[in-house]
Design an enzyme around this catalytic site. Sequence first.
Site, PDB file in Angstrom:
ATOM      1  N   TYR A 206       0.857  -1.208   0.000  1.00 25.78           N
ATOM      2  CA  TYR A 206       0.000   0.000   0.000  1.00 25.78           C
ATOM      3  C   TYR A 206       0.886   1.248   0.000  1.00 25.78           C
ATOM      4  CZ  TYR A 206      -3.453  -3.415   1.664  1.00 25.78           C
ATOM      5  OH  TYR A 206      -4.275  -4.505   1.805  1.00 25.78           O
TER       6      TYR A 206
ATOM      7  N   TRP B 271      -8.772   6.043   6.125  1.00 22.85           N
ATOM      8  CA  TRP B 271      -8.937   5.787   7.566  1.00 22.85           C
ATOM      9  C   TRP B 271      -7.638   5.343   8.214  1.00 22.85           C
ATOM     10  CZ3 TRP B 271     -12.301   1.174   9.689  1.00 22.85           C
ATOM     11  CH2 TRP B 271     -12.130   0.011   8.942  1.00 22.85           C
TER      12      TRP B 271
ATOM     13  N   TYR C 280       1.579  -0.527  -7.479  1.00 24.51           N
ATOM     14  CA  TYR C 280       0.201  -0.653  -6.971  1.00 24.51           C
ATOM     15  C   TYR C 280      -0.799  -0.644  -8.121  1.00 24.51           C
ATOM     16  CZ  TYR C 280      -4.145   0.091  -4.510  1.00 24.51           C
ATOM     17  OH  TYR C 280      -5.429  -0.057  -4.044  1.00 24.51           O
TER      18      TYR C 280
ATOM     19  N   GLN D 235     -14.145   6.220   2.373  1.00 24.31           N
ATOM     20  CA  GLN D 235     -13.835   5.154   3.344  1.00 24.31           C
ATOM     21  C   GLN D 235     -14.450   5.528   4.693  1.00 24.31           C
ATOM     22  OE1 GLN D 235      -9.626   4.224   3.714  1.00 24.31           O
ATOM     23  NE2 GLN D 235      -9.959   2.115   3.091  1.00 24.31           N
TER      24      GLN D 235
ATOM     25  N   GLY E 291     -13.999  -0.347   3.698  1.00 20.71           N
ATOM     26  CA  GLY E 291     -12.743  -0.695   4.371  1.00 20.71           C
ATOM     27  C   GLY E 291     -12.644  -2.178   4.674  1.00 20.71           C
TER      28      GLY E 291
ATOM     29  N   ASP F 222     -12.744  -5.031   2.461  1.00 20.61           N
ATOM     30  CA  ASP F 222     -12.802  -5.229   1.018  1.00 20.61           C
ATOM     31  C   ASP F 222     -13.582  -6.453   0.536  1.00 20.61           C
ATOM     32  OD1 ASP F 222     -11.012  -3.246   1.634  1.00 20.61           O
ATOM     33  OD2 ASP F 222      -9.616  -3.760   0.040  1.00 20.61           O
TER      34      ASP F 222
ATOM     35  N   TYR G 127      -7.987 -12.300   4.286  1.00 21.08           N
ATOM     36  CA  TYR G 127      -8.448 -10.925   4.348  1.00 21.08           C
ATOM     37  C   TYR G 127      -9.675 -10.766   5.241  1.00 21.08           C
ATOM     38  CZ  TYR G 127      -7.188  -6.594   2.032  1.00 21.08           C
ATOM     39  OH  TYR G 127      -6.725  -5.352   1.741  1.00 21.08           O
TER      40      TYR G 127
ATOM     41  N   GLU H 140      -0.612  -6.605   9.432  1.00 23.51           N
ATOM     42  CA  GLU H 140      -1.851  -5.992   8.941  1.00 23.51           C
ATOM     43  C   GLU H 140      -3.064  -6.630   9.611  1.00 23.51           C
ATOM     44  OE1 GLU H 140      -2.350  -6.430   4.717  1.00 23.51           O
ATOM     45  OE2 GLU H 140      -4.129  -5.152   4.650  1.00 23.51           O
TER      46      GLU H 140
HETATM   47  C1  GLC Z   1      -7.086  -2.763   2.615  1.00 20.19           C
HETATM   48  C2  GLC Z   1      -8.134  -2.694   3.711  1.00 20.19           C
HETATM   49  C3  GLC Z   1      -8.535  -1.256   3.942  1.00 20.19           C
HETATM   50  C4  GLC Z   1      -7.293  -0.430   4.243  1.00 20.19           C
HETATM   51  C5  GLC Z   1      -6.207  -0.624   3.181  1.00 20.19           C
HETATM   52  C6  GLC Z   1      -4.880  -0.013   3.595  1.00 20.19           C
HETATM   53  O1  GLC Z   1      -7.582  -2.351   1.395  1.00 20.19           O
HETATM   54  O2  GLC Z   1      -9.237  -3.486   3.415  1.00 20.19           O
HETATM   55  O3  GLC Z   1      -9.450  -1.151   4.985  1.00 20.19           O
HETATM   56  O4  GLC Z   1      -7.619   0.911   4.348  1.00 20.19           O
HETATM   57  O5  GLC Z   1      -5.976  -1.996   2.979  1.00 20.19           O
HETATM   58  O6  GLC Z   1      -4.481  -0.511   4.840  1.00 20.19           O
END
Ligand code: GLC
Length: 418
Positions: free
Chosen positions: A30, A36, A82, A104, A160, A162, A341, A385
């Site tokens: 990411y 968030w 990404y 989000q 959030g 997914d 996940y 995570e």
């Molecule tokens: C994933 C999660 C999401 C979060 C992102 C970055 O997409 O589902 O909630 O914001 O990762 O951590």
Amino acid sequence: MDAISLDKQARDILTLNDRGGYTVPTEGLYPYQWNWDSAFAAWGFASFDITRAWQELETLLSGQWPSGMVPHILFHADDPGYFPGPGVWGTEDIGPVRSSGISQPPVAASFAKAVHDRAPDQGLPHIRTLYPKLLKWHRWFMTWRLDQGMIFITHPWEAGRDNAPDWDAAMAAIDPVGVGEYTRRDTGHVDPSMRPTKADYDRYIWLVQRGKRLGWVDADMDRDPPFRVADPTITFILLRAHRDLGAIADLLGESRDEIDSWITTLEAGAENHRGPGGHFCGVNLLTSTHTGHLSSASFLNWYAGIDCDVMLKALDASFDTATYPVPSHAVTSQGFDGMRYWRGPTWAIMNTLIGRGLSDMGHDTHGERLRRQTAALIAEHGFAEYFHPLTGAPAGGGTFTWTAAIWLAWASPNAGDV
Ligand code: GLC
């Protein structure tokens, strides 16, 4: 490892993921600013660097669209590692910063208040600047994402969570015709068994392509929607955020009438999230069907200020069946997958929201138990995570910003709970 060493490790992770004014959730998987995640990061920074905490929130709100929407990803600097990146979203002519086209869970107002409360004198000018932006964002949700008093999402990523089972039926009804070829990048960073499937991904991308085609114009997006699911994550989080925004309005001597009317609307609407058995769950608004799934978002009712015996019993059951609660999908549910996940693993940030809600509403024993179990999970398995709820095995990305942040602000024995 002792708490002091863990505190240091957590601060080091925030510093490691700092890209100058904003943090990435984790390097590689990411590489941009997530909405968030950043609000949690600000709360974590507040434990050792208040100025940096405010900067994180200010950078997030700097990406606000003219409509009031605050995007779920801000693409401040290119990263080819990404997908889907800025070109796929096609938003370059809309917001001040290149971004995704969806939002989000709006935890930002609540963490802005928490950061303020940590050092009120220093916080006042910042919160004064942020207040109108937060108000506009909340108004956008109440205008464009409200149905029967619940907040709905237009894309699973908006929640959030997914690939939560809450979206399965709605996603299955989509035919991702014409989605074309694309190369996923997430499965190059972590094991595919921990990530959403190809069938899910086709639909995620198809929904993004639809938004791009419609220029992300809310009124157009609203016509004939292919996906519209009321989401307890956002309904509960926004209700709590309205309450915190109301407290900020009081502080600034602003009128809170509009905010109070939103609170009344969502308090009534939250009841519509109750599925069979009285648990809170998602609602597919295209078929008027409750999803019936007991997720970690189901337990955000206390965070939203809503007490509920049925949910307390369900939480006890979750404590009994998971070594490290609260699983994103109940351990005893069909389809539970402890490593994939949002279909089973435990997220420390969800525990923080649930735990704070419990303590706020007088369920101190439950809140404290969850805090201690989350602390043990992180102390034993690191700043991952997410984690397997039975074994604690770390999964997804490592050195994760929001896991480090909630350690500093909430889970650590040294945390000042603000
Ligand atoms: C994933 C999660 C999401 C979060 C992102 C970055 O997409 O589902 O909630 O914001 O990762 O951590």
